[in-house]
Design an enzyme around this catalytic site. Structure first.
Site, PDB file in Angstrom:
ATOM      1  N   ASP A  13       9.322   2.496  -0.168  1.00 57.91           N
ATOM      2  CA  ASP A  13       8.314   3.205   0.617  1.00 57.91           C
ATOM      3  C   ASP A  13       8.562   2.826   2.073  1.00 57.91           C
ATOM      4  OD1 ASP A  13       6.116   3.977   2.054  1.00 57.91           O
ATOM      5  OD2 ASP A  13       4.626   3.309   0.590  1.00 57.91           O
ATOM      6  N   TYR A  28       0.856  -1.184   0.000  1.00 54.81           N
ATOM      7  CA  TYR A  28       0.000   0.000   0.000  1.00 54.81           C
ATOM      8  C   TYR A  28       0.891   1.232   0.000  1.00 54.81           C
ATOM      9  CZ  TYR A  28      -3.543   3.326   1.691  1.00 54.81           C
ATOM     10  OH  TYR A  28      -4.405   4.397   1.836  1.00 54.81           O
ATOM     11  N   LYS A  30       4.852   9.074   9.072  1.00 58.51           N
ATOM     12  CA  LYS A  30       4.650   8.530  10.422  1.00 58.51           C
ATOM     13  C   LYS A  30       5.685   9.033  11.444  1.00 58.51           C
ATOM     14  CE  LYS A  30       2.181   4.478   8.650  1.00 58.51           C
ATOM     15  NZ  LYS A  30       0.786   4.648   8.992  1.00 58.51           N
TER      16      LYS A  30
END
Ligand code: HOZ
Length: 411
Positions: free
Chosen positions: A223, A128, A251
């Protein structure tokens, strides 16, 4: 609010029951509006690696708040965080801050195409990279959780350039390169998958991707929105010793405030406006509050003991969960790297999303509900990794394993 939530996985659709409504967080704990306390293994989906509301971060935020919430202009804080990220992450020579992991991945995709002059990309099933159109092809996280692999509203013309392969399958990637010679801008992946549950790379997989991308003049993009500063200070690229061309982050580098970043090789990043012609912008990008929380979080993490401590407690948890599952008669497998872990209700091994889908998701739902009743908050999806923090203690882990013993005995 659709589904009563601001982001789909939170709605408990795949585990059943109603989402818990929370009031406050501190350290390893989270309290709901009725005052119930839980040991938290979601950690606001990764950022809370030092523990929620760390006093050092909160104090710095109070001070930053006094100076205002947004400048919409350069600040010294951006330079400090940029230097910290560049020093830590092997591929980073230049970095651009944005406001979320989705934004970072959207921008990096444009950059891959701008730099190579090619349109096609390869992504992996179950990975994702945020909710931008061109990534909603066999994606993980909420789309996997809700069984919506290819969202309506995404034009076929946009995703026709997105090629997919199973994670850990180098032969499939080789075949895609052979079929699309000189057309592939690059390969993007979560080097350790966290959005299809926890799936580590097989030995040689990342090395193989590095070689293939070099061979075909394509870019390799990690990623590291989840793995950055989580599985090692320098992320998966430090842990596995493979340096990609570009990296996305989010994050942890925002310490719990909205943030994202992309960066990498200087020659590629020099294409980003205004240094170069590839356009990307953002009103709140480099926001002083997010930069402050990120700086303080990275300062707290930059310590020789951080990742060994995370590894020690997370290993105890991950190994313990699988052992208890086996002792109580359930097919299960799982693993961890540093402060990231997963548990699947299937014999495994799980190398990719197809393997992950063999997990008994109905059983996971019952397990999730039982753990909640025992005061343990796990991600409400079989297809999300779990996270520990520096605030989790041995005793928290033991309490969690005791709860798992009780719950699994009655599943
Ligand atoms: N990308 C996060 C899950 N992998 C977001 C989940 C959420 O905030 O609901």
């Amino acid at each position: 609010m659709p589904g009563g939530v601001s982001s789909p996985v939170r709605a408990f659709k795949s585990v059943g029951g109603q989402p818990i409504v929370f009031d406050r967080v501190q350290g390893a704990y989270i309290w709901d509006v009725d005052g119930n306390q839980y040991i938290d293994y979601v950690g606001t989906w990764g950022p809370a690696i030092c523990g929620h509301a760390h006093p050092v971060v909160i104090a710095a935020l109070h001070a930053a708040l006094e100076k205002g919430t947004s400048f919409g202009a350069p600040s010294v804080l951006e330079n400090i965080l940029a230097e910290m990220v560049i020093d830590a992450v092997p591929c980073m020579e230049m970095v651009r801050f944005v406001n979320s992991g989705t934004e970072a991945c959207m921008a990096v995709l444009r950059l891959m195409r701008a730099f190579t002059g090619r349109d096609k990309i390869i992504k992996f099933e179950g990975c994702y990279h945020g909710h931008a159109d061109m990534f909603l092809v066999k994606a993980g996280s909420g789309v996997a959780t809700l069984g919506l692999p290819d969202s309506p509203g995404v034009p076929k013309s946009v995703t026709s350039h997105t090629l997919t392969a199973p994670f850990n399958d180098l032969e499939a990637v080789k075949a895609l390169f052979a079929e699309n010679r000189d057309e592939i801008a690059g390969v993007i992946l979560e080097p350790v998958v966290g959005n299809a549950g926890f799936i580590p790379p097989d030995a040689g997989f990342l090395e193989g991707l590095r070689e293939l991308t070099h061979e075909h003049g394509a870019l390799l993009v990690f990623d590291e929105v989840m793995t950055g500063f989580r599985i090692a200070y320098g992320g998966a690229q430090e842990k596995f010793g493979i340096t990609p061309d570009l990296t996305t982050l989010g994050k942890i580098i925002g310490g719990g405030l909205p943030v994202g970043a992309y960066g990498g090789r200087r020659d590629i990043m020099s294409m980003v406006a205004p240094a170069g012609p590839m356009y990307q912008a953002g009103t709140l990008s480099g926001n002083p509050l997010a930069m402050t929380a990120g700086i303080k979080t990275l300062e707290l993490l930059h310590n020789a003991d951080t990742y060994s401590y995370l590894d020690k407690i997370t290993k105890k948890l991950a190994v313990g969960l699988v052992e208890i599952a086996h002792q109580t008669g359930h097919a299960a497998c799982g693993g961890h790297i540093s402060g990231m872990f997963g548990l699947f209700f299937t014999d495994g091994p799980v190398h990719n999303y197809e393997d992950a889908k063999k997990s008994d998701t109905a059983k996971f739902g019952r397990f999730h509900r039982g753990m909640l009743e025992h005061g343990i908050y796990l991600a409400p999806s079989q297809f999300e990794a779990g996270f520990t923090s520096l605030a989790h203690t041995d005793s928290d882990i033991e309490q969690t394993l005791q709860a798992a013993q009780d719950v699994m005995s009655s599943l």
